[in-house]
Design a protein around this motif. Structure first.
Motif, PDB file in Angstrom:
ATOM      1  N   SER A 380       0.847  -1.193   0.000  1.00 44.50           N
ATOM      2  CA  SER A 380       0.000   0.000   0.000  1.00 44.50           C
ATOM      3  C   SER A 380       0.877   1.235   0.000  1.00 44.50           C
ATOM      4  CB  SER A 380      -0.910   0.009   1.239  1.00 44.50           C
ATOM      5  OG  SER A 380      -1.670   1.195   1.286  1.00 44.50           O
ATOM      6  N   GLU A 381       0.738   2.063  -1.034  1.00 51.34           N
ATOM      7  CA  GLU A 381       1.532   3.286  -1.174  1.00 51.34           C
ATOM      8  C   GLU A 381       3.028   2.989  -1.254  1.00 51.34           C
ATOM      9  OE1 GLU A 381       0.503   6.243   1.708  1.00 51.34           O
ATOM     10  OE2 GLU A 381      -1.642   5.887   1.503  1.00 51.34           O
ATOM     11  N   ILE A 383       5.704   3.075  -3.651  1.00 53.44           N
ATOM     12  CA  ILE A 383       5.944   3.614  -4.988  1.00 53.44           C
ATOM     13  C   ILE A 383       7.045   2.827  -5.692  1.00 53.44           C
ATOM     14  CG2 ILE A 383       6.621   5.686  -6.259  1.00 53.44           C
ATOM     15  CD1 ILE A 383       5.576   7.285  -3.823  1.00 53.44           C
ATOM     16  N   GLU A 384       8.081   2.414  -4.936  1.00 54.02           N
ATOM     17  CA  GLU A 384       9.226   1.757  -5.562  1.00 54.02           C
ATOM     18  C   GLU A 384       8.818   0.462  -6.269  1.00 54.02           C
ATOM     19  OE1 GLU A 384      10.426   4.189  -2.099  1.00 54.02           O
ATOM     20  OE2 GLU A 384       8.973   2.617  -2.433  1.00 54.02           O
TER      21      GLU A 384
END
Length: 384
Positions: A380-381, A383-384
């Motif tokens: 969740s969240e 980005i990588e």
């Protein structure tokens, strides 16, 4: 770091009562262990006419680095070299403020069982801080202390006495004096506790939610009406906007309650009743966590991985639902895991609850046997 507190007295009210008020005997030199070194309390002079108590904080620079608490402005980590080469062992800062609170905690609260009447009396006081960082210069020092009744003497310290052409450093020699009838010892200590780190404009530890409560306790009776309230609040809370906004709102309630002669809690409840009638949008982060919980429940997952758990918001939500029997939070950042541990209260958690959750450092970019055997993994969240 060095600080002295002096007072004068008479045969009826001897100056040596300062020892009772500080709960430290004038006839002894005492040492107190802290996380960053040793705080020494001693009395260079102790007579009926005049008494001086000195607080010497002997900071261990190695311990400071080992604990990973070298913070710069706003709580951000210093550069690698700055952890080892800095002014923390020598200049009054949040380290000295924390030592004041730890060593003179009863005096700061205005408690003295041996001389209860003296604890509530005002005293002629003189406080001297030989080396104080002052971001904002002598002008800000005057603005912070003079509205509280202090007579302020600020002497700028040159960068190098051998080379006056280099100009002044950001450090000052501070002397605060107040006549009898102005302040109690407890009030004076609370001023120092708040304003020393404010002038340094940096803290040696992570600033969290409980710092708002500390600020309001120490600022009771003076901060709500201080003309530099915004500067004090923002700097004390390491310029964290959310905490500063919260503190300012609570201070405004205190000011309004004083003006209307009402109780702060009553006024706070009235504000809550007004705002509760307004429909507030649910934050997207909350909606996202709700969707994740629904998906995990629908899948029948009991053992869940939170990959890239950050500061532990999702782990905290999962813990509240007993259907999730084992939760593991994984993140590459040890700092994020430390904050998550505090958020979850792992050190205060019961044994059964603690068995359901674990946090460990790792990266989903690499094979890791610790990640095997779970029913579901959440990104969740991430980005990588």
């Amino acid at each position: 770091m060095f600080l002295t507190i002096s007072t004068s007295g008479t045969p009826e009210n001897p100056a040596t009562d300062l020892g009772f008020l500080l709960h430290k005997h004038p006839g002894k030199a005492q040492g107190f262990s802290t996380s960053y070194g040793t705080a020494h309390v001693l009395y260079p002079e102790a007579t009926e006419e005049r008494c001086t108590a000195a607080l010497l904080l002997e900071v261990d620079p190695v311990a400071l680095v080992r604990r990973g608490k070298g913070k710069g402005r706003g709580g951000a980590p210093d550069a690698a070299l700055a952890q080892y080469v800095n002014d923390r062992p020598y200049a009054a800062s949040s380290l000295l403020a924390v030592a004041l609170s730890a060593v003179f905690s009863s005096a700061m609260r205005g408690v003295c069982k041996a001389r209860p009447e003296r604890a509530q009396q005002t005293l002629p006081l003189r406080i001297e801080v030989p080396a104080l960082p002052a971001r904002g210069g002598a002008e800000l020092v005057h603005k912070l202390f003079e509205p509280l009744g202090w007579t302020v003497t600020v002497t700028r310290i040159p960068l190098d006495e051998q080379f006056p052409q280099w100009g002044d450093s950001r450090y000052v020699h501070l002397v605060l004096e107040v006549p009898d009838g102005k302040l109690t010892l407890g009030e004076a200590l609370r001023h120092l506790y708040v304003l020393l780190p404010v002038l340094d404009d940096a803290k040696h530890y992570w600033v969290s939610q409980d710092e708002v409560d500390k600020l309001l306790r120490a600022g009771e009776g003076w901060l709500a009406d201080h003309p530099e309230q915004q500067v004090i609040t923002s700097r004390y809370l390491s310029r964290r906007w959310s905490l500063t906004s919260q503190a300012m709102q609570r201070l405004e309630l205190v000011r309004l309650a004083d003006a209307d002669d009402t109780d702060v809690d009553d006024l706070d409840n009235a504000v809550d009743e007004e705002t509760d009638t307004e429909e507030k949008p649910v934050p997207l982060a909350v909606l996202r966590r709700e969707a994740i919980l629904a998906a995990l429940t629908g899948a029948g997952a009991g053992r869940v991985l939170d990959l890239g758990c950050g500061q532990g918001q999702l782990v905290q939500a999962l813990l509240k639902d007993t259907r999730f029997t084992e939760i593991a939070g994984v993140d590459v950042s040890m700092r994020a895991l430390t904050v998550a541990s505090r958020r979850l209260g792992l050190d205060r958690m019961g044994e059964r609850q603690a068995e359901r959750v674990k946090l460990f450092q790792g990266s989903l970019a690499y094979t890791d046997k610790r990640l095997k055997g779970y029913d579901a993994a959440v990104l969740s969240e991430v980005i990588e």
